[in-house]
Design a protein around this motif. Structure first.
Motif, PDB file in Angstrom:
ATOM      1  N   LEU A 237      -9.551  96.129 124.838  1.00 21.09           N
ATOM      2  CA  LEU A 237      -9.315  97.561 124.644  1.00 21.09           C
ATOM      3  C   LEU A 237      -9.139  98.266 125.987  1.00 21.09           C
ATOM      4  N   LEU A 238      -9.931  97.859 126.980  1.00 24.55           N
ATOM      5  CA  LEU A 238      -9.787  98.448 128.315  1.00 24.55           C
ATOM      6  C   LEU A 238      -8.411  98.157 128.899  1.00 24.55           C
ATOM      7  N   ASP A 239      -7.890  96.969 128.615  1.00 24.54           N
ATOM      8  CA  ASP A 239      -6.569  96.616 129.120  1.00 24.54           C
ATOM      9  C   ASP A 239      -5.463  97.383 128.394  1.00 24.54           C
ATOM     10  N   GLU A 240      -5.683  97.669 127.103  1.00 27.66           N
ATOM     11  CA  GLU A 240      -4.651  98.318 126.298  1.00 27.66           C
ATOM     12  C   GLU A 240      -4.560  99.820 126.533  1.00 27.66           C
ATOM     13  N   VAL A 241      -5.705 100.470 126.774  1.00 25.20           N
ATOM     14  CA  VAL A 241      -5.715 101.929 126.951  1.00 25.20           C
ATOM     15  C   VAL A 241      -5.447 102.267 128.409  1.00 25.20           C
ATOM     16  N   LYS A 242      -4.421 103.051 128.640  1.00 29.85           N
ATOM     17  CA  LYS A 242      -4.049 103.404 130.005  1.00 29.85           C
ATOM     18  C   LYS A 242      -5.068 104.346 130.630  1.00 29.85           C
TER      19      LYS A 242
END
Length: 318
Positions: free
Chosen positions: A300-305
């Motif tokens: 999720l951290l990687d997906e959310v800018k």
């Protein structure tokens, strides 16, 4: 970071070897006014960490070993008739302290757990209809053995949600183990821990943490992470609003310990898993795929800018 906070960290790192991240998160949680849950096998240093924290901060300390026969009144206290005064007298329980180490939380009954967690949430205890205010600060460091260990039961999510962070000291590497063995060969390093902060100084530092600035962009970032968890197919239950609030508080404390008066995205990212992992429930399908909660949250951290990347892409569009 204030001079006081730096000295506290220095004292803790004298007795907890090779676990600087756990020390930082524990201290941040205390400065943010939260409580800490440590999950680990016996002998990893959970009690040592709690004792070192209490000594360096100059806090009143109590420890309660939670067992199946521990009752709620052991936590809250009780009223007993005094034959000399012919009145009922209140006897303090374990919660009437600054720092409480609650050992093996998942070995005791649900009623006793509820008594402790109510004290954590309310900052007070009620006995026989009379409310007794707990000291300020009041912090609980609770420990639990991994789920599935003999004699343990899972703590309900509604109760886990009361803890600001869930941490694990975990295994040490060979170099850290050797230092632990040599440091303890002739004396206990705990004896060398010095008080470097008074209760009033700690309350002042906690107040300074609350004043750390958190921008609208960071609030938006937290909300987008929350939304991503809500819509994540690998999670049956996402992050509660209490969890999002705890993330903001922890990020402020992390920024303060990092020597900044404002929160940056890296503060949110570093605190995200310790603050949120124990608040979510993995879906059955994700469990079958062998996904872990840490792995899911990292995705999720990687997906959310982050706010910086959004601003950068906006400039490119122009």
């Amino acid at each position: 970071m204030s001079f006081t906070a730096a000295k506290i960290e220095q004292q803790l790192k004298r007795v907890i070897i090779g676990k600087d991240d756990v020390i930082d998160f524990t201290l941040a949680a205390i400065l943010a006014g939260g409580h800490v849950l440590l999950e680990d096998m016996p002998g990893t240093g959970k009690t040592t960490l709690a004792l070192a924290v209490s000594r360096s901060l100059g806090l009143d300390f109590k420890r309660i070993q939670l067992t199946p026969d521990t009752v709620a009144s052991d936590i809250t206290g009780y009223s007993a008739f005094d034959s000399r005064t012919h009145e009922f007298r209140f006897h303090h329980g374990a919660a009437m302290t600054d720092l409480l180490l609650a050992d093996e939380l998942n070995r005791t009954s649900g009623k006793t757990q509820a008594a402790l967690l109510e004290a954590m949430e309310e900052g007070s205890i009620t006995v026989d209809g009379i409310t007794h205010k707990l000291p300020e600060p009041f912090c609980v460091i609770a420990t639990q053995n991994p789920s599935g260990t003999a004699g343990t039961s899972e703590i309900p999510l509604s109760q886990l949600d009361r803890f600001m962070v869930k941490l694990s000291l975990g295994r040490v590497d060979k170099a850290a183990l050797r230092q632990i063995l040599t440091d303890r060969s002739g004396s206990d390093p705990l004896e060398s821990v010095e008080q470097v902060c008074s209760k009033s100084e700690l309350l002042k530092v906690m107040g300074e943490c609350r004043q750390v600035y958190l921008s609208d962009a960071i609030y938006d970032y937290v909300c987008e992470l929350w939304q991503a968890a809500e819509s994540c197919g690998s999670l049956k239950h996402g992050i509660s609003p209490r969890g999002a609030l705890a993330l903001c508080k922890m990020a402020k404390a992390a920024a303060y310990l990092g020597g900044r008066d404002h929160v940056v995205p890296s503060d949110i990212r570093s605190c995200f898993v310790p603050v949120c992992a124990h608040r979510v429930i993995i879906s059955p399908e994700a469990r079958l795929r062998g996904e872990g909660v840490g792995e899911i949250l990292e995705k999720l951290l990687d997906e959310v800018k982050t706010p910086e990347s959004r601003a950068l892409s906006g400039k490119r569009a122009k």
